[in-house]
Design a protein around this motif. Sequence first.
Motif, PDB file in Angstrom:
ATOM      1  N   LEU A  99       0.954  -1.247   0.045  1.00 48.53           N
ATOM      2  CA  LEU A  99      -0.076  -0.011   0.041  1.00 48.53           C
ATOM      3  C   LEU A  99       0.923   1.146  -0.057  1.00 48.53           C
ATOM      4  O   LEU A  99       0.493   2.185  -0.467  1.00 48.53           O
ATOM      5  N   PHE A 100       2.153   1.176   0.546  1.00 50.69           N
ATOM      6  CA  PHE A 100       2.802   2.354   0.654  1.00 50.69           C
ATOM      7  C   PHE A 100       3.141   2.796  -0.714  1.00 50.69           C
ATOM      8  O   PHE A 100       3.269   3.796  -0.993  1.00 50.69           O
ATOM      9  N   SER A 101       3.670   1.962  -1.694  1.00 49.22           N
ATOM     10  CA  SER A 101       4.126   2.313  -2.761  1.00 49.22           C
ATOM     11  C   SER A 101       2.827   2.766  -3.839  1.00 49.22           C
ATOM     12  O   SER A 101       2.865   3.572  -4.796  1.00 49.22           O
ATOM     13  N   ILE A 102       1.621   2.164  -3.461  1.00 49.10           N
ATOM     14  CA  ILE A 102       0.445   2.583  -4.182  1.00 49.10           C
ATOM     15  C   ILE A 102       0.163   4.024  -3.649  1.00 49.10           C
ATOM     16  O   ILE A 102      -0.562   4.835  -4.488  1.00 49.10           O
ATOM     17  N   LEU A 103       0.165   4.202  -2.325  1.00 55.32           N
ATOM     18  CA  LEU A 103      -0.600   5.464  -1.667  1.00 55.32           C
ATOM     19  C   LEU A 103       0.302   6.612  -1.519  1.00 55.32           C
ATOM     20  O   LEU A 103      -0.099   7.778  -1.433  1.00 55.32           O
ATOM     21  N   GLY A 104       1.646   6.346  -1.379  1.00 60.42           N
ATOM     22  CA  GLY A 104       2.697   7.302  -1.419  1.00 60.42           C
ATOM     23  C   GLY A 104       2.674   7.980   0.046  1.00 60.42           C
ATOM     24  O   GLY A 104       3.074   8.934   0.344  1.00 60.42           O
ATOM     25  N   ARG A 105       2.125   7.221   1.075  1.00 55.13           N
ATOM     26  CA  ARG A 105       2.005   7.591   2.265  1.00 55.13           C
ATOM     27  C   ARG A 105       2.538   6.320   3.395  1.00 55.13           C
ATOM     28  O   ARG A 105       2.347   5.173   2.967  1.00 55.13           O
ATOM     29  N   LYS A 106       3.293   6.745   4.351  1.00 60.96           N
ATOM     30  CA  LYS A 106       3.591   5.763   5.317  1.00 60.96           C
ATOM     31  C   LYS A 106       2.475   4.795   5.545  1.00 60.96           C
ATOM     32  O   LYS A 106       1.343   5.244   6.115  1.00 60.96           O
ATOM     33  N   VAL A 107       2.522   3.501   5.511  1.00 62.78           N
ATOM     34  CA  VAL A 107       1.537   2.640   5.797  1.00 62.78           C
ATOM     35  C   VAL A 107       2.182   1.633   6.819  1.00 62.78           C
ATOM     36  O   VAL A 107       3.194   0.907   6.684  1.00 62.78           O
ATOM     37  N   VAL A 108       1.206   1.466   7.894  1.00 62.91           N
ATOM     38  CA  VAL A 108       1.795   0.334   8.923  1.00 62.91           C
ATOM     39  C   VAL A 108       0.869  -0.587   9.213  1.00 62.91           C
ATOM     40  O   VAL A 108      -0.372  -0.192   9.452  1.00 62.91           O
ATOM     41  N   ILE A 109       1.175  -1.704   9.101  1.00 70.56           N
ATOM     42  CA  ILE A 109       0.237  -2.861   9.526  1.00 70.56           C
ATOM     43  C   ILE A 109       0.724  -3.900  10.784  1.00 70.56           C
ATOM     44  O   ILE A 109       1.864  -4.057  10.741  1.00 70.56           O
ATOM     45  N   THR A 110       0.187  -3.695  11.841  1.00 71.51           N
ATOM     46  CA  THR A 110       0.822  -4.145  12.950  1.00 71.51           C
ATOM     47  C   THR A 110       0.461  -5.696  13.310  1.00 71.51           C
ATOM     48  O   THR A 110      -0.122  -6.403  12.202  1.00 71.51           O
ATOM     49  N   THR A 111       1.019  -6.220  14.555  1.00 72.40           N
ATOM     50  CA  THR A 111       0.841  -7.628  14.550  1.00 72.40           C
ATOM     51  C   THR A 111      -0.491  -8.106  14.536  1.00 72.40           C
ATOM     52  O   THR A 111      -1.434  -7.404  14.972  1.00 72.40           O
ATOM     53  N   PRO A 112      -0.542  -9.289  13.612  1.00 69.68           N
ATOM     54  CA  PRO A 112      -1.870  -9.858  13.390  1.00 69.68           C
ATOM     55  C   PRO A 112      -2.463 -10.526  14.707  1.00 69.68           C
ATOM     56  O   PRO A 112      -1.469 -10.952  15.573  1.00 69.68           O
ATOM     57  N   LYS A 113      -3.728 -10.406  14.748  1.00 67.02           N
ATOM     58  CA  LYS A 113      -4.466 -11.445  15.828  1.00 67.02           C
ATOM     59  C   LYS A 113      -5.090 -12.343  15.171  1.00 67.02           C
ATOM     60  O   LYS A 113      -6.032 -12.349  14.454  1.00 67.02           O
ATOM     61  N   VAL A 114      -4.743 -13.619  15.501  1.00 66.99           N
ATOM     62  CA  VAL A 114      -5.387 -14.732  14.683  1.00 66.99           C
ATOM     63  C   VAL A 114      -6.291 -15.620  15.766  1.00 66.99           C
ATOM     64  O   VAL A 114      -5.875 -15.815  16.936  1.00 66.99           O
ATOM     65  N   ASN A 115      -7.427 -15.845  15.130  1.00 69.16           N
ATOM     66  CA  ASN A 115      -8.415 -16.649  15.876  1.00 69.16           C
ATOM     67  C   ASN A 115      -9.141 -17.681  15.033  1.00 69.16           C
ATOM     68  O   ASN A 115      -9.236 -17.706  13.762  1.00 69.16           O
TER      69      ASN A 115
END
Length: 206
Positions: free
Chosen positions: A3-19
């Motif tokens: 998404l960073f390369s698409i939007l040109g903004r810093k994108v952070v995707i944090t630790t996933p929660k799995v259930n």
Amino acid sequence: TALFSILGRKVVITTPKVNITNYNELTAKRKVPYFVVSVDYTDGFHGSSIFVLQLQDVKVITDIMMGGDGTNTEVEMDELHISAVSEAMNQMMGAMSTSMATMFDRVVNISPPKTKIVKLSDYDMKEVVENDTDELIRIDFALHIEGILESTIMQIIPLNFAKSLLGEVLGTKADELSEQTVIEQEVQDKYIQEDKILENLNKKNS
């Protein structure tokens, strides 16, 4: 992230929660429209995956992609918006399959993403997610787009597909894996995939 390369903004995707979840728990209480993206693996693996995004988040992303600042969201989703976010998801899925190919040392290809705007409560997910049981893996990612959005992306994977992937990683038969092992290993694998995606994007941008 892709998404960073698409939007040109810093994108952070944090630790996933799995259930572990099931079809009824996933859909029963979600009566507002969501943007649903489904992909099938065509080479390397046999399985499917679904990504669920809040409609308002999709409007933010498409507004930025179309030259806006992410605030023009009081609009109806038309074909132009859907095409834009579909392309964004296509690039994200492509980056994901590339990282999986590196992780598993094989060619991994996916079908073009299929997108729908639906109420999950009215959505027959069983038609899209093939699964031997009602149990599914639900992965929630916290999504932060610099200065404009803090939200969540949900990924749904059939439990049997998740077990087959982990069986490849651990050298174990899928039917010998416990649900807890699946949850723990999915978190670890998401970290690895994210590192590989960033590595591939850096190579492209260098």
